[in-house]
Design a protein around this motif. Sequence first.
Motif, PDB file in Angstrom:
ATOM      1  N   TYR A 138      45.260 -19.483  47.577  1.00 49.66           N
ATOM      2  CA  TYR A 138      45.604 -19.011  48.915  1.00 49.66           C
ATOM      3  C   TYR A 138      46.281 -17.636  48.768  1.00 49.66           C
ATOM      4  O   TYR A 138      47.404 -17.436  49.217  1.00 49.66           O
ATOM      5  N   GLU A 161      40.886 -16.935  47.875  1.00 50.35           N
ATOM      6  CA  GLU A 161      41.310 -16.719  49.261  1.00 50.35           C
ATOM      7  C   GLU A 161      40.113 -16.937  50.190  1.00 50.35           C
ATOM      8  O   GLU A 161      39.013 -16.468  49.907  1.00 50.35           O
ATOM      9  N   VAL A 162      40.354 -17.662  51.301  1.00 48.08           N
ATOM     10  CA  VAL A 162      39.246 -18.023  52.182  1.00 48.08           C
ATOM     11  C   VAL A 162      38.751 -16.845  53.026  1.00 48.08           C
ATOM     12  O   VAL A 162      37.569 -16.755  53.337  1.00 48.08           O
ATOM     13  N   ALA A 220      40.000 -22.733  48.740  1.00 47.22           N
ATOM     14  CA  ALA A 220      40.868 -22.772  47.557  1.00 47.22           C
ATOM     15  C   ALA A 220      40.317 -23.674  46.448  1.00 47.22           C
ATOM     16  O   ALA A 220      40.438 -23.356  45.257  1.00 47.22           O
ATOM     17  N   ASP A 271      50.051 -21.148  47.961  1.00 43.28           N
ATOM     18  CA  ASP A 271      50.818 -20.607  49.098  1.00 43.28           C
ATOM     19  C   ASP A 271      49.962 -20.716  50.364  1.00 43.28           C
ATOM     20  O   ASP A 271      49.543 -19.713  50.929  1.00 43.28           O
TER      21      ASP A 271
HETATM   22  C1  LIG Z   1      50.743 -17.910  53.739  1.00 47.72           C
HETATM   23  S1  LIG Z   1      49.338 -16.922  53.390  1.00 47.72           S
HETATM   24  C2  LIG Z   1      49.717 -16.458  51.733  1.00 47.72           C
HETATM   25  C3  LIG Z   1      49.074 -15.200  51.237  1.00 47.72           C
HETATM   26  C4  LIG Z   1      49.604 -14.617  49.957  1.00 47.72           C
HETATM   27  N1  LIG Z   1      49.983 -15.612  48.983  1.00 47.72           N
HETATM   28  C5  LIG Z   1      50.764 -13.671  50.227  1.00 47.72           C
HETATM   29  O1  LIG Z   1      51.892 -13.985  49.857  1.00 47.72           O
HETATM   30  O2  LIG Z   1      50.533 -12.599  50.800  1.00 47.72           O
HETATM   31  C6  LIG Z   1      48.097 -18.120  53.264  1.00 47.72           C
HETATM   32  C7  LIG Z   1      46.726 -17.578  52.956  1.00 47.72           C
HETATM   33  O3  LIG Z   1      45.859 -18.704  52.726  1.00 47.72           O
HETATM   34  C8  LIG Z   1      44.578 -18.376  53.217  1.00 47.72           C
HETATM   35  N2  LIG Z   1      43.866 -19.655  53.393  1.00 47.72           N
HETATM   36  C9  LIG Z   1      43.963 -20.536  54.426  1.00 47.72           C
HETATM   37  N3  LIG Z   1      43.180 -21.605  54.195  1.00 47.72           N
HETATM   38  C10 LIG Z   1      42.594 -21.420  52.994  1.00 47.72           C
HETATM   39  C11 LIG Z   1      41.697 -22.199  52.205  1.00 47.72           C
HETATM   40  N4  LIG Z   1      41.248 -23.372  52.634  1.00 47.72           N
HETATM   41  N5  LIG Z   1      41.330 -21.715  51.009  1.00 47.72           N
HETATM   42  C12 LIG Z   1      41.774 -20.510  50.563  1.00 47.72           C
HETATM   43  N6  LIG Z   1      42.622 -19.725  51.276  1.00 47.72           N
HETATM   44  C13 LIG Z   1      43.046 -20.174  52.479  1.00 47.72           C
HETATM   45  C14 LIG Z   1      44.878 -17.590  54.479  1.00 47.72           C
HETATM   46  O4  LIG Z   1      43.760 -16.792  54.848  1.00 47.72           O
HETATM   47  C15 LIG Z   1      46.080 -16.755  54.043  1.00 47.72           C
HETATM   48  O5  LIG Z   1      45.690 -15.518  53.514  1.00 47.72           O
END
Ligand SMILES: C[S@@+](CC[C@H](N)C(=O)[O-])C[C@H]1O[C@@H](n2cnc3c(N)ncnc32)[C@H](O)[C@@H]1O
Length: 582
Positions: free
Chosen positions: A439, A460-461, A488, A507
């Motif tokens: 994420y 990242e999605v 993820a 995250d």
């Molecule tokens: C809280 S943010 C954290 C981003 C990064 N770690 C940061 O600190 O800038 C959560 C991220 O998870 C991504 N996300 C949501 N669902 C997801 C999934 N199923 N698989 C991968 N990424 C996902 C969102 O697009 C977002 O960019």
Amino acid sequence: MSTVEPTTVLVKTDTIQPPLKKTKFNNNATKKPQHKNKKMKKTIDPFSLIGTYQQAQDKDIEQLLSSNNLTKENVSNDSDFIRKLLKTQQKEELAKYHRLVENVEILEITSQGEGLGLIESPFENRLKQIVIVPFTLKGDVVNVHIHTTHELVVHADLVDIVKESPIRDNSLINCKYFGICQGCNYQHTEYKNQMALKKQTIVSAYKYFAPSLFDELKEKSKFSEVVESPRKYKYRTKITPHANIAKSVKKEALEKLQNNEPITNIPNLGFEKSNKHFWRAEHKNDLELQTKNKFGSILDVESCSISTDLVNNGLKVSKQKLINDFPTFKNNQYNVFIREKTTTSSPTLKDIEDNLVIPKAEDSSKPAFEEWSEDSFRSCTSNQRQTIQEVVCGKKFDFVANEFFQINTSILPLVIEHVLTNSKIENTSQKERYLVDAYCGSGFIGIACSDKMDKVLGVEVSERAAQSAAENAKLNNIENCKFIAGDAEKIFKEVDIPAELTTVIMDPSRKGSNQGFLDQLSEYAPAKVIYISCNVNTQARDMEYFVKETKNGGLYEIDHVTGFDFFPQTHHVESVIVLTKK
Ligand SMILES: C[S@@+](CC[C@H](N)C(=O)[O-])C[C@H]1O[C@@H](n2cnc3c(N)ncnc32)[C@H](O)[C@@H]1O
């Protein structure tokens, strides 16, 4: 910063559900429910931001009842009856229920930073109502005005403080609008008390959503103190205020324009109101403020004390734009986006005139640990699609303005330090460390930690964010990071690094992770897991599932759970849990 509009919440959450398993049948389960029939009661997805907060609130209420030797049977509300009175506009009858109640003692604070009290029920003798009151603290005795009735609780405005809680200090309040605005909950108490309340939120979340882990965590003192934000105010680098433009107000303004008369009735631009009574002494005497905020749900805010100076200058420019544009504006909603950025491109004269640029030397809010090049300066944008830059932990991050990036950059170096310290694996050399950044957004954590890692793999999605992550690695001349776009779980098909030398950082967004990811994480069995979350309720739920239900979860020891105060003055807290494979 969005919170629940009380009248629309109705959710049954008697049992805690495990993290969502993605199947072809429930892929949409985390999306907002559709309300085709407006007459239908809205139900709330328990995995949404509102849903998990609602579950926590229900648990806070159960706790309050049990500590007062009461059960739900002792509570009497008739929300259906009240709904009928509202529908048939029986104002006099309604006033018997949506009434003033004096001398309410605040017994507890919910995880959402609101006070809980017990009052006599007007429906049945000897039964109770549970009242939720914003801007109160445990030990306050207050007068309240009830405005909304639900099945289990009633919501009230704070009207007056009769006796102050020992931890209340109204002289600390830093913002003209605290006490009405939805943005902040805790300006009326010392910062150390805010930290204690946030720690309590984390402890409660594990008690409610990870009951089989909780006793041991508590017994072994695994809940650490919350880490303070270097900036307590002026930290927000992004805001999204809005205005509702009534047709009648537009019409009046157009007529005045045509007659060359000055427009006097300008729509409010700001944030949702959280309390419609004026309980602060300053507000009681401020007739102008009272008149301006008599009607409507939006509070007019010309400056926000938790936002940076630049963002507030951006707000002034947006207000001026609203004044110029609203008479001919097509929509009734006016949504504004303001985000700070670091830039090296030459500012326009207009930006300089509007104070939307702060040269490096004049930026008093710049924290000492950020490294800026001589020719960069801070500016801000209202264009959500613009690619903008943040400079944090000595690294540059480009991302599209409306993609995720943390809004309190002052605390990020402390989080990275925590991640680096806790990703050290015993009996391995310094360089034999690998990181999975699940994420990953635009790659912030992976890239910020990359100097200390042999290799970083991110997932990242959002394709756009994953692309930004890959570009950010290049921008910083980093060659040991690889980022992929996709769900993820996909990372476990790609992972080519030894689990016994790897830390997996996760995250996810507020709704948390899912069984698919957690099962595969357990199967992979990395040396360390670090789970960062802005919704500790879903984090606790996921951890209970991971440790107790997955194949290798039982091999992990929870080292500690630490809050980071990403959002001072509000009830929100970021929670970081560290697990080590035994
Ligand atoms: C809280 S943010 C954290 C981003 C990064 N770690 C940061 O600190 O800038 C959560 C991220 O998870 C991504 N996300 C949501 N669902 C997801 C999934 N199923 N698989 C991968 N990424 C996902 C969102 O697009 C977002 O960019």
